[in-house]
Design a protein around this motif. Sequence first.
Motif, PDB file in Angstrom:
ATOM      1  N   UNK A   1      42.600  40.402  33.955  1.00  0.00           N
ATOM      2  CA  UNK A   1      42.284  39.591  35.136  1.00  0.00           C
ATOM      3  C   UNK A   1      43.209  39.945  36.293  1.00  0.00           C
ATOM      4  N   UNK A   2      44.476  40.232  35.988  1.00  0.00           N
ATOM      5  CA  UNK A   2      45.423  40.611  37.037  1.00  0.00           C
ATOM      6  C   UNK A   2      45.043  41.962  37.648  1.00  0.00           C
ATOM      7  N   UNK A   3      44.592  42.891  36.813  1.00  0.00           N
ATOM      8  CA  UNK A   3      44.127  44.182  37.340  1.00  0.00           C
ATOM      9  C   UNK A   3      42.906  44.002  38.228  1.00  0.00           C
ATOM     10  N   UNK A   4      42.023  43.077  37.842  1.00  0.00           N
ATOM     11  CA  UNK A   4      40.854  42.789  38.671  1.00  0.00           C
ATOM     12  C   UNK A   4      41.278  42.241  40.024  1.00  0.00           C
ATOM     13  N   UNK A   5      42.227  41.304  40.009  1.00  0.00           N
ATOM     14  CA  UNK A   5      42.715  40.735  41.269  1.00  0.00           C
ATOM     15  C   UNK A   5      43.353  41.805  42.148  1.00  0.00           C
ATOM     16  N   UNK A   6      44.135  42.693  41.518  1.00  0.00           N
ATOM     17  CA  UNK A   6      44.777  43.772  42.271  1.00  0.00           C
ATOM     18  C   UNK A   6      43.729  44.699  42.884  1.00  0.00           C
ATOM     19  N   UNK A   7      42.674  44.981  42.125  1.00  0.00           N
ATOM     20  CA  UNK A   7      41.609  45.842  42.640  1.00  0.00           C
ATOM     21  C   UNK A   7      40.919  45.192  43.832  1.00  0.00           C
TER      22      UNK A   7
ATOM     23  N   UNK B   1      30.838  31.836  39.299  1.00  0.00           N
ATOM     24  CA  UNK B   1      31.286  30.937  40.370  1.00  0.00           C
ATOM     25  C   UNK B   1      31.110  31.645  41.711  1.00  0.00           C
ATOM     26  N   UNK B   2      31.409  30.933  42.795  1.00  0.00           N
ATOM     27  CA  UNK B   2      31.167  31.486  44.120  1.00  0.00           C
ATOM     28  C   UNK B   2      32.028  32.718  44.398  1.00  0.00           C
ATOM     29  N   UNK B   3      33.262  32.724  43.901  1.00  0.00           N
ATOM     30  CA  UNK B   3      34.125  33.894  44.090  1.00  0.00           C
ATOM     31  C   UNK B   3      33.477  35.132  43.479  1.00  0.00           C
ATOM     32  N   UNK B   4      33.015  35.003  42.257  1.00  0.00           N
ATOM     33  CA  UNK B   4      32.412  36.146  41.576  1.00  0.00           C
ATOM     34  C   UNK B   4      31.080  36.545  42.207  1.00  0.00           C
ATOM     35  N   UNK B   5      30.319  35.566  42.658  1.00  0.00           N
ATOM     36  CA  UNK B   5      29.043  35.861  43.318  1.00  0.00           C
ATOM     37  C   UNK B   5      29.266  36.646  44.613  1.00  0.00           C
TER      38      UNK B   5
ATOM     39  N   UNK C   1      38.133  31.548  48.181  1.00  0.00           N
ATOM     40  CA  UNK C   1      37.173  31.247  47.122  1.00  0.00           C
ATOM     41  C   UNK C   1      37.705  31.534  45.721  1.00  0.00           C
ATOM     42  N   UNK C   2      38.856  32.176  45.617  1.00  0.00           N
ATOM     43  CA  UNK C   2      39.343  32.618  44.313  1.00  0.00           C
ATOM     44  C   UNK C   2      39.559  31.454  43.343  1.00  0.00           C
ATOM     45  N   UNK C   3      39.117  31.653  42.110  1.00  0.00           N
ATOM     46  CA  UNK C   3      39.408  30.739  40.997  1.00  0.00           C
ATOM     47  C   UNK C   3      39.782  31.589  39.789  1.00  0.00           C
TER      48      UNK C   3
END
Length: 211
Positions: free
Chosen positions: A3-9, A81-85, A128-130
């Motif tokens: 998840x941290x790598x995703x956030x960094x990306x 969720x909205x962030x992912x959408x 929007x991040x969760x």
Amino acid sequence: MIAEYSNLAMVSATVLYLIALILHSLEWASMRGVEPPSEQQQHSGQRWGRLGLSVTLVAAIVHVAGVVLRGIAAERAPWGNMYEFVTSSLAMAVVIYLVGVFAFGWKGFGLPVTLLASMGLGLAVTVLYVDVAPLMPALHSVWFVVHIVAAALAGAIFNIGGIAAILFLVRQRAERKGTVKGYLARLPQTATLDRVSYRMHAFAFPLWTFA
């Protein structure tokens, strides 16, 4: 960790889109008000444009990687969720733009597309991040995935169609005033922009209705 790598990306993609936006702004600025543009000015504008497109391509790869890593971290489709959408729909929009550039030679879309991507993704990662979380039991259905994919893709296509429509109006206004020069001259013809906008909306409306 994933998840941290995703956030960094996602954050990295936001920064890259912003850099691409600056490069495309330089492309447009180097051609502004020039009629006809000199060979040196044409070369300068094309150089900034190529750099902007290259950075956008790298940003799109990082962006898509962030979406995929988000799904791996959540152990589900990354549309809960909205962030992912929003992040998924923006990734689709940029990919559609890149296909248009390399397959159909779209010109002039770089600035508005990178503006949309940098602002939209920036809003997603800051507002929007969760955190990664499992889906609610009511959403455990294949129809949920079908619904979100259709909605995200339709939203992406609507955005590209809207950009084409805006560029059409800008160029058409310049043509009526007889002031098609500089960066406006680099845009596709109004007939091409009108056709792109129509086809994007004609495809997206029934898809959105289905969603």
